[in-house]
Design a protein around this motif. Structure first.
Motif, short mmCIF file in Angstrom:
data_model
loop_
_atom_site.label_atom_id
_atom_site.label_comp_id
_atom_site.label_asym_id
_atom_site.label_seq_id
_atom_site.Cartn_x
_atom_site.Cartn_y
_atom_site.Cartn_z
N ARG A 135 33.65 -43.20 -98.52
CA ARG A 135 33.22 -44.22 -99.49
C ARG A 135 33.20 -45.61 -98.86
NH1 ARG A 135 36.95 -41.95 -103.65
NH2 ARG A 135 35.81 -40.20 -104.47
N GLU A 136 34.25 -45.92 -98.13
CA GLU A 136 34.33 -47.24 -97.47
C GLU A 136 33.21 -47.40 -96.45
OE1 GLU A 136 38.21 -47.58 -95.79
OE2 GLU A 136 39.18 -47.85 -97.74
N SER A 137 32.96 -46.37 -95.70
CA SER A 137 31.90 -46.41 -94.69
C SER A 137 30.54 -46.62 -95.36
CB SER A 137 31.89 -45.12 -93.88
OG SER A 137 30.84 -45.10 -92.99
N TYR A 138 30.31 -45.90 -96.46
CA TYR A 138 29.04 -46.05 -97.17
C TYR A 138 28.93 -47.44 -97.80
CZ TYR A 138 25.08 -44.97 -100.16
OH TYR A 138 23.86 -44.98 -100.78
N SER A 139 30.02 -47.93 -98.35
CA SER A 139 30.02 -49.29 -98.92
C SER A 139 29.71 -50.32 -97.85
CB SER A 139 31.38 -49.61 -99.55
OG SER A 139 31.64 -48.75 -100.62
N ASP A 140 30.34 -50.19 -96.68
CA ASP A 140 30.07 -51.11 -95.57
C ASP A 140 28.59 -51.05 -95.16
OD1 ASP A 140 32.72 -51.83 -95.58
OD2 ASP A 140 33.26 -50.54 -93.87
N TYR A 141 28.07 -49.84 -95.12
CA TYR A 141 26.66 -49.67 -94.77
C TYR A 141 25.76 -50.41 -95.77
CZ TYR A 141 22.10 -47.38 -94.93
OH TYR A 141 20.76 -47.14 -95.01
N LEU A 142 26.01 -50.23 -97.07
CA LEU A 142 25.20 -50.88 -98.09
C LEU A 142 25.32 -52.40 -98.01
CD1 LEU A 142 25.73 -48.52 -101.14
CD2 LEU A 142 23.70 -48.72 -99.70
N ILE A 143 26.53 -52.90 -97.78
CA ILE A 143 26.75 -54.34 -97.67
C ILE A 143 25.94 -54.89 -96.50
CG2 ILE A 143 28.47 -56.11 -97.10
CD1 ILE A 143 30.49 -54.38 -98.75
N GLN A 144 26.00 -54.22 -95.36
CA GLN A 144 25.25 -54.69 -94.20
C GLN A 144 23.75 -54.59 -94.44
OE1 GLN A 144 26.54 -52.50 -90.78
NE2 GLN A 144 28.56 -53.43 -90.74
N LYS A 145 23.33 -53.56 -95.11
CA LYS A 145 21.90 -53.34 -95.34
C LYS A 145 21.33 -54.42 -96.27
CE LYS A 145 18.58 -49.95 -96.94
NZ LYS A 145 18.35 -48.61 -97.43
N TYR A 146 22.03 -54.77 -97.30
CA TYR A 146 21.49 -55.68 -98.30
C TYR A 146 22.01 -57.11 -98.18
CZ TYR A 146 19.54 -51.52 -100.38
OH TYR A 146 18.83 -50.37 -100.57
#
Length: 75
Positions: free
Chosen positions: A63-74
């Protein structure tokens, strides 16, 4: 049994249309022979990609990894 050389000599004497038809037959027979082997090797390769020496990440880490990915993406 006919030797390889005899087959090649006979093929060279055939008209072009018959040689093309023979070539198509050979291609089809080779595809039939090769396809099952490719399927097996593909499965083996996919299994190899899934293996890892490190332990699987926990749900929280995922979950944290996916959240970090979304934060970086957007951002």
């Amino acid at each position: 049994m006919i030797s390889y050389r005899e087959i090649v000599t006979a093929i060279k004497q055939l008209p072009t249309e018959e040689r093309l038809a023979l070539l198509e037959e050979l291609a089809h027979s080779l595809v039939d022979d090769i396809q099952p082997q490719e399927a097996t090797s593909s499965v083996t390769r996919v299994r190899g990609m899934l293996r890892s020496n490190s332990p699987m990440p926990s749900e929280v880490e995922l979950r944290e990894s996916y959240s970090d990915y979304l934060i970086q993406k957007y951002s």
